[in-house]
Design a protein around this motif. Structure first.
Motif, mmCIF file in Angstrom:
data_model
loop_
_atom_site.group_PDB
_atom_site.id
_atom_site.type_symbol
_atom_site.label_atom_id
_atom_site.label_comp_id
_atom_site.label_asym_id
_atom_site.label_seq_id
_atom_site.Cartn_x
_atom_site.Cartn_y
_atom_site.Cartn_z
ATOM 1 N N LEU A 78 53.943 38.599 37.539
ATOM 2 C CA LEU A 78 52.971 38.544 38.629
ATOM 3 C C LEU A 78 52.913 39.887 39.354
ATOM 4 C CD1 LEU A 78 50.994 36.912 40.325
ATOM 5 C CD2 LEU A 78 52.921 36.139 41.705
ATOM 6 N N ARG A 79 54.070 40.501 39.607
ATOM 7 C CA ARG A 79 54.095 41.810 40.265
ATOM 8 C C ARG A 79 53.410 42.875 39.408
ATOM 9 N NH1 ARG A 79 60.188 41.352 42.068
ATOM 10 N NH2 ARG A 79 59.897 39.975 43.856
ATOM 11 N N MET A 80 53.629 42.829 38.086
ATOM 12 C CA MET A 80 52.981 43.780 37.185
ATOM 13 C C MET A 80 51.459 43.601 37.221
ATOM 14 S SD MET A 80 54.930 45.954 35.791
ATOM 15 C CE MET A 80 54.046 46.522 34.370
ATOM 16 N N LYS A 81 51.007 42.354 37.244
ATOM 17 C CA LYS A 81 49.569 42.087 37.299
ATOM 18 C C LYS A 81 48.987 42.588 38.618
ATOM 19 C CE LYS A 81 49.285 38.154 34.181
ATOM 20 N NZ LYS A 81 48.993 36.730 34.042
ATOM 21 N N PHE A 101 48.897 46.372 38.421
ATOM 22 C CA PHE A 101 47.818 46.762 37.513
ATOM 23 C C PHE A 101 46.465 46.600 38.210
ATOM 24 C CE2 PHE A 101 44.972 45.735 33.855
ATOM 25 C CZ PHE A 101 45.053 46.956 33.230
ATOM 26 N N GLN A 102 46.253 45.495 38.902
ATOM 27 C CA GLN A 102 45.000 45.263 39.621
ATOM 28 C C GLN A 102 44.801 46.311 40.716
ATOM 29 O OE1 GLN A 102 42.613 42.943 38.722
ATOM 30 N NE2 GLN A 102 41.427 44.183 40.128
ATOM 31 N N HIS A 103 45.889 46.693 41.384
ATOM 32 C CA HIS A 103 45.820 47.743 42.403
ATOM 33 C C HIS A 103 45.329 49.054 41.789
ATOM 34 C CE1 HIS A 103 46.886 50.398 45.692
ATOM 35 N NE2 HIS A 103 47.600 51.121 44.832
ATOM 36 N N TYR A 104 45.841 49.411 40.605
ATOM 37 C CA TYR A 104 45.421 50.641 39.941
ATOM 38 C C TYR A 104 43.958 50.574 39.513
ATOM 39 C CZ TYR A 104 50.313 52.102 39.811
ATOM 40 O OH TYR A 104 51.580 52.468 40.149
ATOM 41 N N ILE A 105 43.526 49.425 39.032
ATOM 42 C CA ILE A 105 42.119 49.261 38.652
ATOM 43 C C ILE A 105 41.232 49.450 39.875
ATOM 44 C CG2 ILE A 105 40.374 47.583 37.906
ATOM 45 C CD1 ILE A 105 42.528 46.449 36.002
ATOM 46 N N ASN A 106 41.575 48.796 40.974
ATOM 47 C CA ASN A 106 40.793 48.920 42.208
ATOM 48 C C ASN A 106 40.751 50.367 42.694
ATOM 49 O OD1 ASN A 106 40.357 46.167 42.158
ATOM 50 N ND2 ASN A 106 41.936 45.712 43.675
ATOM 51 N N LEU A 107 41.880 51.040 42.648
ATOM 52 C CA LEU A 107 41.952 52.439 43.068
ATOM 53 C C LEU A 107 41.067 53.317 42.185
ATOM 54 C CD1 LEU A 107 43.292 54.384 45.064
ATOM 55 C CD2 LEU A 107 45.159 54.644 43.429
ATOM 56 N N ALA A 108 41.119 53.084 40.874
ATOM 57 C CA ALA A 108 40.298 53.863 39.939
ATOM 58 C C ALA A 108 38.812 53.656 40.216
ATOM 59 C CB ALA A 108 40.627 53.484 38.497
ATOM 60 N N ILE A 109 38.405 52.428 40.473
ATOM 61 C CA ILE A 109 36.993 52.144 40.758
ATOM 62 C C ILE A 109 36.569 52.783 42.070
ATOM 63 C CG2 ILE A 109 35.386 50.289 41.398
ATOM 64 C CD1 ILE A 109 36.730 48.590 39.199
ATOM 65 N N GLU A 110 37.421 52.718 43.073
ATOM 66 C CA GLU A 110 37.076 53.300 44.374
ATOM 67 C C GLU A 110 36.916 54.819 44.307
ATOM 68 O OE1 GLU A 110 36.123 51.655 47.142
ATOM 69 O OE2 GLU A 110 36.297 49.954 45.806
#
Length: 185
Positions: free
Chosen positions: A5-8, A11-20
Motif C-alpha cells: 500500500l505504501r509503494m502504491k 508511486f501515485q505521488h510520483y505520477i501526480n508530481l510528474a503530471i503537475e
C-alpha cells in the motif's frame, strides 16, 4: 499488505508530481447534463500549471467553473467542444484531434480520455509553431510552382543529390528524350 500500500501511494505521488510539472497541459473535467441526460457543459475539476500557461487561465479561478461560464469568445466552439467531449466521455472512447482557436491565434493538439462516471481527462499541447511552419512551407511551394509555370523556358528541378524531380517545357520538342526516362534518376 502495508508495504504494498505504501509503494502504491508513493508511486501515485510520483505520477501526480510528474503530471503537475509536465510540459503538456493536463485537465480533468466533469460533464454537466441537462434533464434529458444530454451533455450541455463541462466543468474544470483540476488543471496543471502547463494547462494554465497554454490556456492563459488561472487554475484557482476556473476549477469547479463551467466551460461556458469561462469561455467568452467563439460560442460555436463552445458548443462543438461540449458535444465532442461529452461524446468521448459518455462513450468511454479516447480521441486525438487538432483544434484552432482563432481569437487566440493558436493551434492545439488535444487527446481526450474518458475516465468514466461523466469524467474525462484532456492532454493539450500547443502546436501553433508546427502548423505555422507547415502553412509557410505550403505557401512557399505554391509561390515557387507559380514562378515555375510562368517562365516559358525549359526548366528542371533537381534534388540535393542531383536527381531530376520535375521538368517544365513549353514544348515536348524541347526535350531530346522522354521525361520519364530521366525523372527520378
Amino acid at each position: 499488505s502495508v508495504p504494498t500500500l505504501r509503494m502504491k501511494e508513493k508511486f501515485q505521488h510520483y505520477i501526480n508530481l510528474a503530471i503537475e510539472k509536465a510540459q503538456f497541459g493536463f485537465a480533468i473535467h466533469e460533464i454537466i447534463r441537462d434533464e434529458d441526460k444530454r451533455p450541455v457543459d463541462f466543468k474544470f475539476v483540476h488543471v496543471n500549471e502547463a494547462f494554465e500557461t497554454l490556456s492563459g487561465l488561472d487554475g484557482s479561478e476556473i476549477e469547479n467553473q463551467s466551460f461556458i461560464s469561462i469561455s467568452k469568445k467563439e460560442p460555436a466552439i463552445k458548443l462543438e467542444w461540449i458535444r465532442q467531449y461529452g461524446n468521448f466521455s459518455l462513450s468511454g472512447a479516447s480521441k486525438r484531434f487538432e483544434q484552432h482557436l482563432a481569437f487566440a491565434e493558436k493551434w492545439y493538439e488535444t487527446q481526450v480520455y474518458s475516465l468514466g462516471e461523466d469524467m474525462f481527462a484532456a492532454i493539450v499541447s500547443d502546436i501553433t509553431l508546427a502548423k505555422n511552419d507547415n502553412h509557410e512551407a505550403i505557401a512557399q511551394k505554391e509561390y515557387i510552382e507559380t514562378i515555375f509555370r510562368a517562365i516559358p523556358d525549359l526548366m528542371f528541378v533537381l534534388d540535393s543529390e542531383g536527381q531530376f524531380l520535375e521538368v517544365k517545357s513549353g514544348s515536348i520538342e524541347d526535350l531530346y528524350m522522354p521525361a520519364a526516362s530521366f525523372l527520378g534518376k
